[in-house]
Design a protein around this motif. Sequence first.
Motif, PDB file in Angstrom:
ATOM      1  N   ASP A 167      -1.282  12.468  -2.271  1.00 50.22           N
ATOM      2  CA  ASP A 167      -0.947  13.202  -1.044  1.00 50.22           C
ATOM      3  C   ASP A 167      -0.059  12.356  -0.135  1.00 50.22           C
ATOM      4  O   ASP A 167       0.904  12.850   0.463  1.00 50.22           O
ATOM      5  CB  ASP A 167      -2.235  13.574  -0.289  1.00 50.22           C
ATOM      6  CG  ASP A 167      -2.971  14.717  -0.979  1.00 50.22           C
ATOM      7  OD1 ASP A 167      -2.325  15.425  -1.786  1.00 50.22           O
ATOM      8  OD2 ASP A 167      -4.178  14.890  -0.717  1.00 50.22           O
ATOM      9  N   ASP A 168      -0.408  11.070  -0.019  1.00 55.50           N
ATOM     10  CA  ASP A 168       0.422  10.175   0.803  1.00 55.50           C
ATOM     11  C   ASP A 168       1.843  10.129   0.242  1.00 55.50           C
ATOM     12  O   ASP A 168       2.824  10.224   0.977  1.00 55.50           O
ATOM     13  CB  ASP A 168      -0.156   8.744   0.819  1.00 55.50           C
ATOM     14  CG  ASP A 168      -1.535   8.690   1.460  1.00 55.50           C
ATOM     15  OD1 ASP A 168      -1.694   9.262   2.544  1.00 55.50           O
ATOM     16  OD2 ASP A 168      -2.454   8.093   0.860  1.00 55.50           O
ATOM     17  N   ARG A 169       1.938   9.973  -1.073  1.00 53.87           N
ATOM     18  CA  ARG A 169       3.260   9.894  -1.708  1.00 53.87           C
ATOM     19  C   ARG A 169       4.061  11.168  -1.457  1.00 53.87           C
ATOM     20  O   ARG A 169       5.263  11.117  -1.211  1.00 53.87           O
ATOM     21  CB  ARG A 169       3.123   9.721  -3.220  1.00 53.87           C
ATOM     22  CG  ARG A 169       2.904   8.298  -3.655  1.00 53.87           C
ATOM     23  CD  ARG A 169       2.696   8.271  -5.176  1.00 53.87           C
ATOM     24  NE  ARG A 169       2.229   6.974  -5.605  1.00 53.87           N
ATOM     25  CZ  ARG A 169       3.022   6.000  -6.057  1.00 53.87           C
ATOM     26  NH1 ARG A 169       4.308   6.202  -6.131  1.00 53.87           N
ATOM     27  NH2 ARG A 169       2.531   4.846  -6.420  1.00 53.87           N
ATOM     28  N   ARG A 183       6.046  -0.426   3.810  1.00 52.25           N
ATOM     29  CA  ARG A 183       6.280   0.887   3.202  1.00 52.25           C
ATOM     30  C   ARG A 183       7.215   1.741   4.079  1.00 52.25           C
ATOM     31  O   ARG A 183       8.064   2.476   3.588  1.00 52.25           O
ATOM     32  CB  ARG A 183       4.937   1.606   2.996  1.00 52.25           C
ATOM     33  CG  ARG A 183       5.028   2.894   2.223  1.00 52.25           C
ATOM     34  CD  ARG A 183       5.481   2.688   0.791  1.00 52.25           C
ATOM     35  NE  ARG A 183       5.556   3.943   0.058  1.00 52.25           N
ATOM     36  CZ  ARG A 183       6.233   4.101  -1.074  1.00 52.25           C
ATOM     37  NH1 ARG A 183       6.902   3.098  -1.610  1.00 52.25           N
ATOM     38  NH2 ARG A 183       6.251   5.267  -1.690  1.00 52.25           N
ATOM     39  N   GLN A 205      -7.117   3.582   5.187  1.00 48.44           N
ATOM     40  CA  GLN A 205      -8.215   3.721   4.219  1.00 48.44           C
ATOM     41  C   GLN A 205      -8.359   2.510   3.298  1.00 48.44           C
ATOM     42  O   GLN A 205      -9.359   2.364   2.611  1.00 48.44           O
ATOM     43  CB  GLN A 205      -7.970   4.961   3.346  1.00 48.44           C
ATOM     44  CG  GLN A 205      -8.222   6.257   4.085  1.00 48.44           C
ATOM     45  CD  GLN A 205      -7.455   7.414   3.429  1.00 48.44           C
ATOM     46  OE1 GLN A 205      -7.015   7.319   2.290  1.00 48.44           O
ATOM     47  NE2 GLN A 205      -7.299   8.508   4.171  1.00 48.44           N
ATOM     48  N   ARG A 206      -7.341   1.666   3.246  1.00 46.22           N
ATOM     49  CA  ARG A 206      -7.366   0.568   2.260  1.00 46.22           C
ATOM     50  C   ARG A 206      -7.373  -0.821   2.881  1.00 46.22           C
ATOM     51  O   ARG A 206      -7.080  -1.800   2.200  1.00 46.22           O
ATOM     52  CB  ARG A 206      -6.143   0.709   1.338  1.00 46.22           C
ATOM     53  CG  ARG A 206      -6.282   1.863   0.369  1.00 46.22           C
ATOM     54  CD  ARG A 206      -4.987   2.195  -0.336  1.00 46.22           C
ATOM     55  NE  ARG A 206      -5.155   3.371  -1.174  1.00 46.22           N
ATOM     56  CZ  ARG A 206      -5.183   4.632  -0.718  1.00 46.22           C
ATOM     57  NH1 ARG A 206      -5.037   4.872   0.575  1.00 46.22           N
ATOM     58  NH2 ARG A 206      -5.369   5.658  -1.534  1.00 46.22           N
ATOM     59  N   VAL A 228       0.862  -1.186   0.000  1.00 51.64           N
ATOM     60  CA  VAL A 228       0.000   0.000   0.000  1.00 51.64           C
ATOM     61  C   VAL A 228       0.896   1.233   0.000  1.00 51.64           C
ATOM     62  O   VAL A 228       1.679   1.437   0.929  1.00 51.64           O
ATOM     63  CB  VAL A 228      -0.911   0.036   1.243  1.00 51.64           C
ATOM     64  CG1 VAL A 228      -1.774   1.299   1.206  1.00 51.64           C
ATOM     65  CG2 VAL A 228      -1.783  -1.199   1.311  1.00 51.64           C
ATOM     66  N   GLY A 245      -0.573   4.378  -1.197  1.00 47.22           N
ATOM     67  CA  GLY A 245      -1.486   5.492  -0.930  1.00 47.22           C
ATOM     68  C   GLY A 245      -1.686   6.349  -2.163  1.00 47.22           C
ATOM     69  O   GLY A 245      -1.273   5.979  -3.264  1.00 47.22           O
ATOM     70  N   ASP A 246      -2.305   7.513  -1.949  1.00 46.40           N
ATOM     71  CA  ASP A 246      -2.590   8.380  -3.099  1.00 46.40           C
ATOM     72  C   ASP A 246      -1.493   9.437  -3.244  1.00 46.40           C
ATOM     73  O   ASP A 246      -0.460   9.380  -2.567  1.00 46.40           O
ATOM     74  CB  ASP A 246      -3.983   9.012  -2.939  1.00 46.40           C
ATOM     75  CG  ASP A 246      -4.081   9.863  -1.677  1.00 46.40           C
ATOM     76  OD1 ASP A 246      -3.012  10.257  -1.142  1.00 46.40           O
ATOM     77  OD2 ASP A 246      -5.206  10.128  -1.222  1.00 46.40           O
ATOM     78  N   ASP A 293      -2.173   6.733   7.041  1.00 47.55           N
ATOM     79  CA  ASP A 293      -3.514   7.096   6.539  1.00 47.55           C
ATOM     80  C   ASP A 293      -3.894   6.242   5.347  1.00 47.55           C
ATOM     81  O   ASP A 293      -5.000   5.706   5.267  1.00 47.55           O
ATOM     82  CB  ASP A 293      -3.553   8.568   6.102  1.00 47.55           C
ATOM     83  CG  ASP A 293      -3.570   9.505   7.284  1.00 47.55           C
ATOM     84  OD1 ASP A 293      -3.636   9.007   8.422  1.00 47.55           O
ATOM     85  OD2 ASP A 293      -3.497  10.737   7.065  1.00 47.55           O
ATOM     86  N   GLY A 294      -2.948   6.133   4.406  1.00 46.46           N
ATOM     87  CA  GLY A 294      -3.217   5.374   3.186  1.00 46.46           C
ATOM     88  C   GLY A 294      -3.570   3.933   3.518  1.00 46.46           C
ATOM     89  O   GLY A 294      -4.440   3.332   2.870  1.00 46.46           O
TER      90      GLY A 294
END
Length: 406
Positions: free
Chosen positions: A23-25, A166, A106-107, A18, A20-21, A102-103
Amino acid sequence: MSSNLLNTFQQNEHPMLVVGDADDRARQEFVKSLKGYIQQDILPLVQNTYQTRAIAKFNKTHKRDPQDFKEARQAFADDPIFKTYLSVNRSSQELQWFSVIDGIEQRMDDLEEKAKNLPKAGGSLKIDEGFVVPKYISELDIHCMPGGYCGPKDVSKLYSGALYDRGVYIYALGYMGPNNDDMGRSVCNYIKRNYPDFNPTSILDMGCTIGHSTLPFAELFPEAEVHAIDVSEACVTYGHYRAEGLGLPVHFKLANAEKTDYPDESFDLIVSHILLHETSKNAMPKIFKECMRLLKPGGIMIHADLPPFDDMDVYTQLILDNETWYNNEPFWTAMRNTDQIATAVEAGFKREDIKFDTAPMAIMELMAQSESYSEEKAQELADREFTAGEYAPGGGWEVLIAQKAV
Ligand SMILES: C[S@@+](CC[C@H](N)C(=O)[O-])C[C@H]1O[C@@H](n2cnc3c(N)ncnc32)[C@H](O)[C@@H]1O
């Protein structure tokens, strides 16, 4: 050394990873850059300040230089540069997990679903009900990872593994390679080069976490049955699905390396990678004894970690000792001051069959073969002494090796 690898590799994708999106990246790239800045710009300033201001201050009172890391801390503790470094370094560690968490939260449902639908690679997962996690792991969040290796209560069993997967990539700044597997890969290469006639058919990785270092053994010794144990159910569970997702058969089990239920003489090769410093003074001798019991005659145990303190200058010891003080690593320093060779002798290995050596980092060798990297540069790195802030001494991992008498 740091600048050569920072951001050279992105982490390889796999079905369980995971990221993330966007923003996470972005947050994750910020943390990597911050950690890179600490290593490349702040640490040299800290070292210079220690060598000038702190030593001079200590000399005024004691008429000599600090002799060990405790005296070095005494000399340096109040220095604003040292305090700033400690504070930023701790923040970067907390931000590292924060940038990933967070990422993942959410997943989780998505991840559970993926785990159910992975193709099978032939590995297995064994969890014994009622397993008791040793207190040195259950009682604290080692290296500030929220929930520690076992994870917070009432979350999916995949949560902590995903966080570690990660998080370690960000922490290592590229030094662990795109699969976070440099330690395992380096140890495999070392075995193949130094023991060319040794063909293990049964391998055990102790303290495998999510199998980062385990998978190179399954890849590079395809004839062998590879087993991996850890005291964290969350980690071996994620590790199992990660290995299946990457197509490599590994038998993961929730087990304590101090005492397992494998029969005597089960393995040709037992390895661990940065396990020992996360155990305890009482556990380490038991782990060595268990290796002795589990190895076949002629079998080899290899424990890869950072080098003992007596190989290092006082300043480097001080910087590493900060892990104990500020990164929830209670056994980090004590382990490095433990006589590992004597511990192995007590476990039954013969003194002449035990040694420390350096396994060159696979990632450095890979870099050495790339166009942007010269043989001279690789040699220069390999010849360097270990200094604080680096990942391995002179471009290699420290390995304790002991062979069981035939
Ligand atoms: C730093 S991590 C190891 C990383 C992993 N070997 C790798 O190379 O990616 C330390 C691991 O050791 C595990 N551990 C600590 N004590 C243990 C024990 N007595 N038996 C088995 N695993 C243990 C922890 O749960 C943690 O997952």
